[in-house]
Design a protein around this motif. Sequence first.
Motif, short mmCIF file in Angstrom:
data_model
loop_
_atom_site.label_atom_id
_atom_site.label_comp_id
_atom_site.label_asym_id
_atom_site.label_seq_id
_atom_site.Cartn_x
_atom_site.Cartn_y
_atom_site.Cartn_z
N THR A 521 30.07 27.87 70.11
CA THR A 521 29.40 29.16 70.04
C THR A 521 29.29 29.61 68.60
OG1 THR A 521 31.43 30.47 70.16
CG2 THR A 521 30.43 29.77 72.27
N LYS A 522 28.44 30.59 68.35
CA LYS A 522 28.29 31.14 67.00
C LYS A 522 29.62 31.72 66.51
CE LYS A 522 23.37 32.18 67.63
NZ LYS A 522 22.33 33.22 67.66
N ASP A 523 30.30 32.46 67.40
CA ASP A 523 31.56 33.08 67.01
C ASP A 523 32.61 32.03 66.67
OD1 ASP A 523 30.50 35.58 67.31
OD2 ASP A 523 31.35 35.93 69.30
N GLU A 524 32.63 30.92 67.40
CA GLU A 524 33.58 29.86 67.10
C GLU A 524 33.34 29.26 65.72
OE1 GLU A 524 34.23 28.08 71.54
OE2 GLU A 524 33.09 27.25 70.45
N ILE A 525 32.08 29.05 65.39
CA ILE A 525 31.74 28.47 64.09
C ILE A 525 32.14 29.42 62.97
CG2 ILE A 525 29.86 27.74 62.58
CD1 ILE A 525 30.40 25.69 64.71
N ILE A 526 31.84 30.70 63.14
CA ILE A 526 32.17 31.69 62.11
C ILE A 526 33.68 31.77 61.92
CG2 ILE A 526 32.14 34.15 61.55
CD1 ILE A 526 29.34 34.25 62.86
N ALA A 527 34.43 31.80 63.03
CA ALA A 527 35.89 31.87 62.95
C ALA A 527 36.46 30.62 62.27
CB ALA A 527 36.48 32.03 64.35
N PHE A 528 35.90 29.46 62.58
CA PHE A 528 36.32 28.20 61.96
C PHE A 528 36.16 28.27 60.45
CE2 PHE A 528 35.39 23.90 60.44
CZ PHE A 528 36.42 23.16 61.02
N CYS A 529 35.03 28.80 59.99
CA CYS A 529 34.77 28.90 58.55
C CYS A 529 35.70 29.90 57.89
CB CYS A 529 33.32 29.27 58.31
SG CYS A 529 32.14 27.96 58.72
N ARG A 530 35.96 31.01 58.56
CA ARG A 530 36.79 32.05 57.95
C ARG A 530 38.24 31.60 57.76
NH1 ARG A 530 34.58 37.76 60.65
NH2 ARG A 530 32.63 37.80 59.43
N GLU A 531 38.67 30.61 58.54
CA GLU A 531 40.01 30.07 58.35
C GLU A 531 40.09 29.15 57.13
OE1 GLU A 531 41.17 29.91 63.12
OE2 GLU A 531 40.97 28.05 61.96
N ARG A 532 38.93 28.67 56.68
CA ARG A 532 38.91 27.64 55.64
C ARG A 532 38.22 28.05 54.35
NH1 ARG A 532 39.20 25.86 60.59
NH2 ARG A 532 40.33 23.93 61.07
N LEU A 533 37.62 29.24 54.35
CA LEU A 533 36.88 29.71 53.19
C LEU A 533 37.24 31.15 52.90
CD1 LEU A 533 33.33 28.35 54.11
CD2 LEU A 533 34.67 27.60 52.14
N ALA A 534 37.08 31.56 51.65
CA ALA A 534 37.16 32.99 51.32
C ALA A 534 36.17 33.73 52.19
CB ALA A 534 36.85 33.21 49.85
N ILE A 535 36.52 34.94 52.60
CA ILE A 535 35.75 35.68 53.60
C ILE A 535 34.28 35.85 53.22
CG2 ILE A 535 36.40 37.93 52.65
CD1 ILE A 535 36.03 37.08 56.39
N TYR A 536 34.01 36.04 51.91
CA TYR A 536 32.63 36.28 51.51
C TYR A 536 31.78 35.02 51.58
CZ TYR A 536 33.95 34.33 46.94
OH TYR A 536 34.38 33.50 45.93
#
Length: 571
Positions: A521-536
């Motif tokens: 899902t879109k939310d899963e992808i966004i959450a995955f990225c936020r764990e591995r990248l600076a929020i911005y």
Amino acid sequence: MEKPWLKHYDEGVPATIDYPSIPLDQFLTDAAAKHPDHAAIVFGAALGSRVMDAQLTYGQLDDAVNRFAAGLQKMGVQKGDRVAIMLPNCPQFVIAAYGTWRIGGIVVCCNPLYVPREVEHLVNDSGTETIVVMSSLYERVKSIRAATGLKRVIVTNIKEYFPGLLKFLFTLAKEKKEGHRVEISDDADTYWFQSVLQSTAAQPAPVKIEPEEVATLIYTGGTTGVPKGAQLTHHNLVSNATLLNVWSKSKEAEDVMIACMPYFHVYGLTAGMNTPIANALTIVQIPNPRDMVHVLKSIEKHRATYYPGVPTMFIGFNNFPTRDEYDLTSLRFAVSAAAPLPPEVQQKFETITGGKMVEAYGLTETSPAACMDPIEHPRARSIGVPVPDTELKIVDADTGTQEMEVGEVGEIIIKGPQVMKGYWNMPTETANAIRTGPDGQTGWFYSGDIGYMDEDGYFHITDRKKDIIIAGGYNIYPADVEAVLFEHAAVKEAAVVGVVDPRQGESVKAFIVLKEGESATKDEIIAFCRERLAIYKAPRFIEFRDDLPKSIIGKVLRRSLRDEEAQSVEK
């Protein structure tokens, strides 16, 4: 070369400046000698209906810098060693930076938003052995320490320079809750910042520092997304701070600077720290630039006169619901950079404050200021004119060897005292960026930005050759984000572009092709990225597709995706 822009300089601004041949820390030594009791730094927080803050004088600041420098030497830090600073805007950043420079060390700026993997890369690539970190961020450093060459960690608490009552309230209500209270006694070669200051000599051993030696590494990127450490010398940073004081006609030991731009960014480092210290101005530090109540209350309380920022800050300033409750008429000058400045934002700011707002242009590799609107002769939708001792040319974007005519579009190249020494341990990338120009002279920095010069010598940016996304003043490199997306088990292909965001300038959008039989899902992808990248850096928007546009050799065409987004906005 004819320089048509010179006739548009404000009265009293020269075409060339006699820059002092000094190391960067000499700015502070001189300011403390001339104005020891003048306020150097004001630091605190907004609390309810008022701002609670305290100040350090130039004499106190210089003493702390000397002690920190001596403390570093006592630990074994030597000339040329790298010292990373992972702090928001606070007195400790200034003390750590100037203390490092005072003994010939190299400051490595580390974004406090970095996640552990990003910190690890920066530390290892730069060869950093010492890091100064905020206590609330200490666990990130601790988690990667064994995978790096770090020998020393210096930890500081945000409250250390708060006024007494604010420090007491913070200790009771926030310190533990927000992760500022940490235990380091069992961690080897880990020190509290104040202990370093208190357990050392009052003066460091003198170190000979030449202006052409490297002062700072600030990491930037490019089309490959591989971060590169731009080596900025003492002369680069001294010349940029000097010319900014000349350009803005700052008033020695009188003007008051609102320092919202983060010091880990070259814009904040130069405009918000070195420039005011060079002329003994008072710096009102704002750790969180989005805390508009703190900004507005501080402008009113301290009668701030100078406000460097980015368009998103000024949009927030202009539209803040209770803005009219504050007296903001002390502001006489504001500069906007890092993203295009909408004319309506400029006009509204000037109406509110009665001050002037101009646009500026530069890059990490140019320390940063290369171009700026004259205060009395700004031109809408331009980045202004080259600052003193600086030349800009427009060259053909394909080869960079032919100078374009007035009004013709091409790549912007820059030459002047602010151009970096090169990229850290990257000779090929340095040779590609700093080249011989169409005039046969060496030392031209090829910016990758596309624009033109008008008949009066004002420059205009029309596009970016690089695919960098600029969101709220932060540079985001698509390949950084794409690399993380490809780590997701369900992702087959990914491309990242910037899409128009009326508040931030741009936001990150990811186009994804999923592997056959996989789902996400879109939310899963966004959450995955936020764990591995600076929020911005994490995508705000996701679009799943069956395929991505590609060139004949299979390269994903980001430009096609950007064009599609632009067309959808127009519709």
